[in-house]
Design an enzyme around this catalytic site. Structure first.
Site, short mmCIF file in Angstrom:
data_model
loop_
_atom_site.label_atom_id
_atom_site.label_comp_id
_atom_site.label_asym_id
_atom_site.label_seq_id
_atom_site.Cartn_x
_atom_site.Cartn_y
_atom_site.Cartn_z
N VAL A 98 -32.65 -7.49 52.07
CA VAL A 98 -33.50 -7.81 50.92
C VAL A 98 -33.00 -7.20 49.60
O VAL A 98 -33.51 -7.53 48.54
CB VAL A 98 -34.98 -7.38 51.15
CG1 VAL A 98 -35.60 -8.13 52.31
CG2 VAL A 98 -35.11 -5.86 51.31
N SER B 131 -47.44 1.80 49.95
CA SER B 131 -47.77 2.98 50.76
C SER B 131 -48.80 3.81 50.00
O SER B 131 -48.84 3.75 48.76
CB SER B 131 -46.51 3.83 50.97
OG SER B 131 -46.85 5.09 51.52
N TYR C 169 -38.96 8.04 48.07
CA TYR C 169 -39.88 7.07 48.68
C TYR C 169 -41.11 6.87 47.79
O TYR C 169 -41.52 5.74 47.52
CB TYR C 169 -40.29 7.57 50.07
CG TYR C 169 -41.17 6.62 50.85
CD1 TYR C 169 -40.64 5.46 51.41
CD2 TYR C 169 -42.53 6.90 51.05
CE1 TYR C 169 -41.45 4.59 52.15
CE2 TYR C 169 -43.33 6.03 51.78
CZ TYR C 169 -42.79 4.88 52.33
OH TYR C 169 -43.59 4.03 53.05
N LYS D 104 -42.25 3.36 46.04
CA LYS D 104 -43.51 2.70 46.40
C LYS D 104 -44.49 2.69 45.21
O LYS D 104 -45.27 1.75 45.07
CB LYS D 104 -44.14 3.37 47.62
CG LYS D 104 -43.32 3.17 48.89
CD LYS D 104 -43.21 1.71 49.27
CE LYS D 104 -42.55 1.49 50.63
NZ LYS D 104 -42.54 0.10 51.06
#
Ligand code: NAD
Length: 245
Positions: free
Chosen positions: A60, A138, A151, A155
């Site tokens: 992706v 998330s 992360y 997110k």
């Protein structure tokens, strides 16, 4: 009437649960992820249950692969009604522990991947005047979390990209929402040690991890909620209520 769902990350964890659920509920399902052996396994499971499915190996974070994926689904069925974008990775580490390579990989897959897949699918949805997009972000993109710097950044970006796209495209018949799970029992969290798992559970108001199917049910809800757009549905056992973990 034909209904088509494209599920990225559809060979594992939350994406796999979404693929199976949407197929059970009558959708023709396209699953995309990097590992073809796992994709073929899930494809066979869906076929064995009487579902209609195609599996397409895709990274992706690579625009040409994403464009080929969306073109292949449109060639197959002529439409995409729902996108659940679940492909993603997580590396632990504070900013000081995050080297440039790890940062780039996280942002490329989680954030740029969301941009590329949403952009490619949105073109067709805007043309057909309808569609629903659910981006799996998330709870760590809502409040931040310890030891997950890259992360959280990726997110948090997914949540705000989702809101920005909802502002731009909801009048064109497309709903775009973010789903923000807390800890979920999937291969992603299998890397945690039993001690870490117990600690996380003990700090959650509902002291367990979600199952992937619980998250899939929430994705299904968001994809069928015509008045929800630009929202961020938190499904986290109460984690963000007070920043428990
Ligand atoms: P998982 O590891 O089981 O699934 C991740 C999926 O993403 C796999 O199918 C993998 O092949 C795919 N993927 C990774 N990089 C890719 C790439 N470059 N191109 C295409 N596919 C790629 O993990 P999961 O828990 O099911 O995670 C799914 C999503 O949910 C992720 O975005 C993750 O950040 C998010 N999430 C998970 C949890 C959790 O506790 N498990 C919590 C909150 C959010």
């Amino acid at each position: 009437m034909l209904k088509v769902a494209l599920i990225t990350g559809g060979n594992s964890g939350i994406g796999k649960a979404c693929a199976c659920l949407f197929a059970q509920r009558g959708y023709a399902v396209a699953i995309a992820a990097r590992r073809m052996e796992l994709l073929d396994k899930v494809k066979q499971e869906i076929i064995d249950e009487g579902g209609e499915v195609v599996a397409i190996a895709t990274d992706v974070s690579v625009k040409t692969e994403v464009d080929q994926l969306v073109a292949a689904v449109l060639d197959q069925w002529g439409q995409i009604d729902v996108l659940v974008h679940s492909a993603g990775i997580a590396h632990s580490g504070s900013v000081l522990e995050t080297d440039e390579k790890l940062w780039d990989e996280t942002i490329d897959i989680n954030l740029k991947g969301t941009f590329l897949v949403n952009q490619a699918v949105l073109k067709g949805m805007v043309k057909q005047g309808r569609g629903a997009i659910v981006n799996v972000a998330s709870d760590a993109g809502v409040t931040g979390a310890r030891n997950l710097a890259a992360y959280c950044a990726s997110k948090g970006g997914v949540v705000l990209l989702t809101k920005a796209m909802a502002l731009d495209h909801s009048k064109q018949g497309v709903t775009i929402n973010a789903l923000c799970p807390g800890p979920v029992e999937t291969p992603l969290t299998e890397a945690l040690s039993p001690q870490e798992m117990d600690l996380w559970k003990s700090m959650l108001p509902i002291p367990r991890f979600a199952s992937a199917i619980e998250v899939a049910e929430a994705a299904y809800f968001l994809a069928h909620a015509p008045y929800a757009t630009g929202s961020c549905l938190v499904l986290d056992g109460g984690n963000t209520a007070g920043g428990a973990i």
